[in-house]
Design a protein around this motif. Structure first.
Motif, PDB file in Angstrom:
ATOM      1  N   TRP A 176       0.839  -1.198   0.000  1.00  0.00           N
ATOM      2  CA  TRP A 176       0.000   0.000   0.000  1.00  0.00           C
ATOM      3  C   TRP A 176       0.882   1.259   0.000  1.00  0.00           C
ATOM      4  CZ3 TRP A 176      -0.658   4.247   3.195  1.00  0.00           C
ATOM      5  CH2 TRP A 176      -1.726   5.089   2.826  1.00  0.00           C
ATOM      6  N   SER A 177       0.736   2.060  -1.024  1.00  0.00           N
ATOM      7  CA  SER A 177       1.504   3.289  -1.271  1.00  0.00           C
ATOM      8  C   SER A 177       2.994   3.028  -1.527  1.00  0.00           C
ATOM      9  CB  SER A 177       1.337   4.308  -0.138  1.00  0.00           C
ATOM     10  OG  SER A 177       2.010   3.915   1.050  1.00  0.00           O
ATOM     11  N   GLN A 178       3.381   1.752  -1.641  1.00  0.00           N
ATOM     12  CA  GLN A 178       4.772   1.411  -1.999  1.00  0.00           C
ATOM     13  C   GLN A 178       4.784   0.332  -3.087  1.00  0.00           C
ATOM     14  OE1 GLN A 178       6.272   0.483   2.053  1.00  0.00           O
ATOM     15  NE2 GLN A 178       7.593   2.272   1.833  1.00  0.00           N
ATOM     16  N   TRP A 179       3.834   0.447  -4.011  1.00  0.00           N
ATOM     17  CA  TRP A 179       3.721  -0.577  -5.055  1.00  0.00           C
ATOM     18  C   TRP A 179       4.941  -0.618  -5.960  1.00  0.00           C
ATOM     19  CZ3 TRP A 179      -0.658   2.583  -3.999  1.00  0.00           C
ATOM     20  CH2 TRP A 179      -1.671   1.921  -3.309  1.00  0.00           C
ATOM     21  N   ASP A 180       5.653   0.483  -6.059  1.00  0.00           N
ATOM     22  CA  ASP A 180       6.807   0.515  -6.954  1.00  0.00           C
ATOM     23  C   ASP A 180       7.922  -0.405  -6.480  1.00  0.00           C
ATOM     24  OD1 ASP A 180       7.027   2.257  -4.754  1.00  0.00           O
ATOM     25  OD2 ASP A 180       8.587   3.442  -5.733  1.00  0.00           O
ATOM     26  N   THR A 198      -6.195  -0.426  -3.654  1.00  0.00           N
ATOM     27  CA  THR A 198      -5.203  -0.094  -4.671  1.00  0.00           C
ATOM     28  C   THR A 198      -5.777   0.927  -5.649  1.00  0.00           C
ATOM     29  OG1 THR A 198      -5.906  -2.076  -5.896  1.00  0.00           O
ATOM     30  CG2 THR A 198      -3.950  -2.259  -4.526  1.00  0.00           C
ATOM     31  N   TYR A 199      -6.938   0.609  -6.229  1.00  0.00           N
ATOM     32  CA  TYR A 199      -7.521   1.474  -7.255  1.00  0.00           C
ATOM     33  C   TYR A 199      -7.760   2.887  -6.748  1.00  0.00           C
ATOM     34  CZ  TYR A 199      -8.639  -3.315  -8.506  1.00  0.00           C
ATOM     35  OH  TYR A 199      -8.558  -4.658  -8.736  1.00  0.00           O
ATOM     36  N   PHE A 201      -6.013   4.595  -4.770  1.00  0.00           N
ATOM     37  CA  PHE A 201      -4.788   5.323  -4.442  1.00  0.00           C
ATOM     38  C   PHE A 201      -3.786   5.403  -5.578  1.00  0.00           C
ATOM     39  CE2 PHE A 201      -6.346   3.705  -0.350  1.00  0.00           C
ATOM     40  CZ  PHE A 201      -6.363   4.863   0.401  1.00  0.00           C
ATOM     41  N   THR A 202      -3.891   4.513  -6.548  1.00  0.00           N
ATOM     42  CA  THR A 202      -2.876   4.467  -7.593  1.00  0.00           C
ATOM     43  C   THR A 202      -3.538   4.373  -8.956  1.00  0.00           C
ATOM     44  OG1 THR A 202      -0.901   3.311  -8.362  1.00  0.00           O
ATOM     45  CG2 THR A 202      -2.682   1.944  -7.522  1.00  0.00           C
ATOM     46  N   PRO A 206       0.479   0.302 -11.872  1.00  0.00           N
ATOM     47  CA  PRO A 206       1.026  -0.580 -10.830  1.00  0.00           C
ATOM     48  C   PRO A 206       0.219  -1.865 -10.667  1.00  0.00           C
ATOM     49  CG  PRO A 206       1.005   1.679 -10.064  1.00  0.00           C
ATOM     50  CD  PRO A 206       0.216   1.653 -11.335  1.00  0.00           C
TER      51      PRO A 206
END
Length: 268
Positions: A176-180, A198-199, A201-202, A206
């Motif tokens: 969460w918030s670090q998918w990269d 996920t959807y 926030f990003t 990703p």
């Protein structure tokens, strides 16, 4: 088509509003629902959810037993619920409490290191993980938060590597918030993932990367109720354009296969 929501929070009605406000404050976003069992069932009915993986999180040691008792009660009351217990790093009676959960048909626990303020790979938790492995139970953990290091994907990966026979569901595609960076660490045979939070926030890239990199049989549909609405989350995953076979596996088939490792009689 069968649907399992593999990530849903529930709370006793008398504290549901307060609990949801706490989550809302933590993530600085409004909640869509109040977090009660009735509200979950009402929301899920809009898309025809068959089963829900439900849980709540202890933020102190003294909350562990009462929350676990609540989860046992709700599991017995609602056939739609597959319940998880909770645990806390300083809870002394973890072995007996985990056995109590297992004896009552609960096959795993949910951890939220960022709420609970401990590192997922803290060595104080290793006896808990050992006991889970011995009891044939699993862990679902929040994974990834750019604001903290408690649930960093690298920490989740360390636990998975140190306990290769313990299955871990790394929520929110593992980061969460670090998918990269999540996909750099969490491509492991005993790590599974859910699609929740996920959807909102990003962007879609990703998520597409996660499907390209992770074992697609390890991905479960989840909503993160009461944060998100079932209809909206269902439409979001449909928008990915997954082929029909993969879509049905993500919506239920993958989790059915996973959960039968813990309950061989599990059916929808």
């Amino acid at each position: 088509m069968k649907i399992i929501d593999a990530h849903a929070h529930i709370f006793p009605s008398k504290i549901a509003d307060r609990a949801v406000h706490s989550i809302s404050d933590f993530y600085e976003i409004p909640m869509n629902h109040n977090g009660s069992c009735d509200e979950l069932l009402k929301s899920g009915k809009t898309i025809g959810v068959d089963k829900y993986l439900v849980f709540s999180t202890a933020t102190t040691a003294h909350q562990v037993e009462s929350i676990n008792s609540f989860m046992i009660e709700q599991k017995n009351k609602h056939n739609e619920f597959i319940a998880l217990g909770t645990m806390y790093i300083d809870y002394k009676g973890y072995a007996d409490e985990l056995k109590r959960l297992k004896d009552n048909g609960i096959n795993g626990i949910k951890l939220h290191p960022d709420f609970q303020r401990f590192n997922i790979d803290d060595k104080k938790l290793y006896p808990v993980y050992d006991t889970l492995k011995e009891l044939n139970m699993f862990v679902l953990t929040h994974a990834g938060d750019y604001r903290y290091g408690y649930s960093h994907p690298e920490r989740v990966a360390k636990v998975a590597k140190d306990f290769p026979n313990l299955n871990i569901i790394a929520a929110h595609f593992g980061g969460w918030s670090q998918w990269d960076i999540a996909t750099d660490y969490l491509v492991l045979p005993n790590v599974y993932y859910d699609t929740s939070s996920t959807y909102g926030f990003t962007g879609i890239e990703p998520i597409k990367k996660a499907f390209d990199v992770y074992d697609n049989t390890h991905i479960f549909f989840g909503t993160d109720f009461p944060m998100w609405d079932h209809e909206k989350e269902f439409e979001s995953i449909k928008s990915l354009g997954l082929n029909d076979d993969l879509f049905e596996k993500v919506m239920a088939g993958n989790f059915i296969g996973f959960y039968r490792m813990y309950d061989s009689k599990f059916i929808l």
